[in-house]
Design a protein around this motif. Structure first.
Motif, PDB file in Angstrom:
ATOM      1  N   ASP A 151       0.729  -1.399  -0.318  1.00 60.52           N
ATOM      2  CA  ASP A 151       0.293   0.048  -0.060  1.00 60.52           C
ATOM      3  C   ASP A 151       0.904   1.093   0.050  1.00 60.52           C
ATOM      4  N   ALA A 152       2.112   1.215   1.338  1.00 62.93           N
ATOM      5  CA  ALA A 152       2.844   1.995   0.999  1.00 62.93           C
ATOM      6  C   ALA A 152       3.893   2.427  -0.551  1.00 62.93           C
ATOM      7  N   HIS A 153       3.564   1.962  -1.358  1.00 62.98           N
ATOM      8  CA  HIS A 153       4.561   1.351  -2.517  1.00 62.98           C
ATOM      9  C   HIS A 153       6.295   1.440  -2.199  1.00 62.98           C
ATOM     10  N   VAL A 154       6.100   0.262  -1.424  1.00 69.58           N
ATOM     11  CA  VAL A 154       7.846  -0.113  -1.300  1.00 69.58           C
ATOM     12  C   VAL A 154       7.873  -1.818  -1.564  1.00 69.58           C
ATOM     13  N   LEU A 155       7.188  -2.419  -1.562  1.00 67.81           N
ATOM     14  CA  LEU A 155       7.243  -3.551  -2.014  1.00 67.81           C
ATOM     15  C   LEU A 155       6.107  -3.811  -3.559  1.00 67.81           C
ATOM     16  N   PHE A 156       6.219  -4.780  -4.176  1.00 67.53           N
ATOM     17  CA  PHE A 156       5.593  -5.013  -5.128  1.00 67.53           C
ATOM     18  C   PHE A 156       4.885  -6.194  -5.116  1.00 67.53           C
ATOM     19  N   LYS A 157       3.608  -5.561  -5.295  1.00 71.57           N
ATOM     20  CA  LYS A 157       2.487  -6.427  -6.060  1.00 71.57           C
ATOM     21  C   LYS A 157       2.867  -7.978  -5.686  1.00 71.57           C
ATOM     22  N   ASP A 158       1.215  -9.069  -5.362  1.00 73.20           N
ATOM     23  CA  ASP A 158       1.442 -10.394  -5.614  1.00 73.20           C
ATOM     24  C   ASP A 158       1.713 -11.012  -7.393  1.00 73.20           C
ATOM     25  N   MET A 159       2.935 -11.235  -7.241  1.00 75.12           N
ATOM     26  CA  MET A 159       3.708 -11.797  -8.969  1.00 75.12           C
ATOM     27  C   MET A 159       2.606 -12.650  -9.654  1.00 75.12           C
ATOM     28  N   ASP A 160       2.169 -13.746  -8.228  1.00 76.01           N
ATOM     29  CA  ASP A 160       1.799 -15.273  -8.995  1.00 76.01           C
ATOM     30  C   ASP A 160       0.399 -14.579  -9.426  1.00 76.01           C
TER      31      ASP A 160
END
Length: 260
Positions: A74-83
């Protein structure tokens, strides 16, 4: 302002050809680099890992909870679920999710290194402001620190530059972008007028959440140069600066016309 590069290590397969064991080995290799950054007064920071375990009962000391992961997304620090991405799945890039995935973030929140996304590494610097060189210079410095660590060598080709998963990133592997408000050019709720200005300048217009996302309700868009291959990193920054100047001139013209 944000500048990022995609990098892969010579010693490992590209993400689409990795198996679970190699993804874990890659993450463990990068922990040495992250430790060097954490011990550096300029960076410090934390490691956030999604990897459930390191195999054969070996615990992952950096594993985060599902709640923390969602907070970072939500904070754009990590990427979304690639799966959940059919394109990444079909290419094998999303395989073995979430093994070998996570990031390091500096103490001041301005530097982030993703590991295990489309490329093995996405190295980025970001900052609020108008001096593009500040993020560009800091990224270069951080890249030198990472590649200066024994055993870490980026994969390159003498003809095409940095090797990346997606051909569109070959060369510099770099994307420099800014989030900028252009309410007059987006008054119709679309980015059509912005693209009319940006296309001839070789600039891409995206939504604030990245490719294929809508523009901000306040007229905020993401602007970046398209070229990665056969261009210097410094030229990418210069093209972005020049393009923004011209875009803002059109934005002001639109505002003046509306007032008249």
């Amino acid at each position: 302002m944000r500048v990022r590069v995609g990098r892969n290590l010579k010693a490992f397969n590209l993400p689409g050809a990795m198996d679970q064991a190699e993804r874990i080995k890659f993450e463990q290799t990068m922990l040495v680099a992250f430790k060097s950054l954490q011990d550096n007064e300029e960076y410090g920071g934390d490691i956030y890992s999604l990897t459930p375990d390191f195999g054969e009962g070996a615990e992952n000391p950096n594993k985060i909870s599902d709640e923390k992961y969602q907070e970072l997304v939500d904070a754009h620090v990590l990427f979304k679920d690639m799966d959940a991405d059919p394109y990444l799945k079909s290419a094998g890039i999303a395989s073995d999710w979430p093994y070998g995935r996570g990031c390091w973030q500096s103490a001041d929140k301005q530097c982030i290194i993703w590991f295990g996304e489309e490329d093995q590494l996405r190295i980025m610097c970001m900052k609020k402001g108008t001096c593009l060189n500040e993020v560009f210079d800091r990224l270069k410095k951080m890249l030198d620190v990472v590649e200066g660590i024994e055993g870490i060598e980026f994969a390159t080709n003498e003809n095409y530059g940095n090797v990346t998963s997606c051909p569109s990133n070959l060369g510099t592997g770099m994307r420099a972008s800014v989030h900028i408000k252009i309410p007059n050019l987006t008054a119709d709720g679309t980015d059509a007028k912005a693209k009319e200005v940006c296309d001839p300048l070789g600039l891409s217009v995206r939504g604030t959440g990245g490719e294929h996302t809508p523009i901000g309700a306040d007229g905020t868009v993401d602007i970046s140069p398209r070229n990665r291959l056969f261009i210097k990193e410094s030229e990418i920054i210069a093209k972005l600066y020049s393009g923004i100047e011209q875009l803002m001139a059109k934005e002001k013209e639109g505002g003046a016309a509306a007032e008249a």
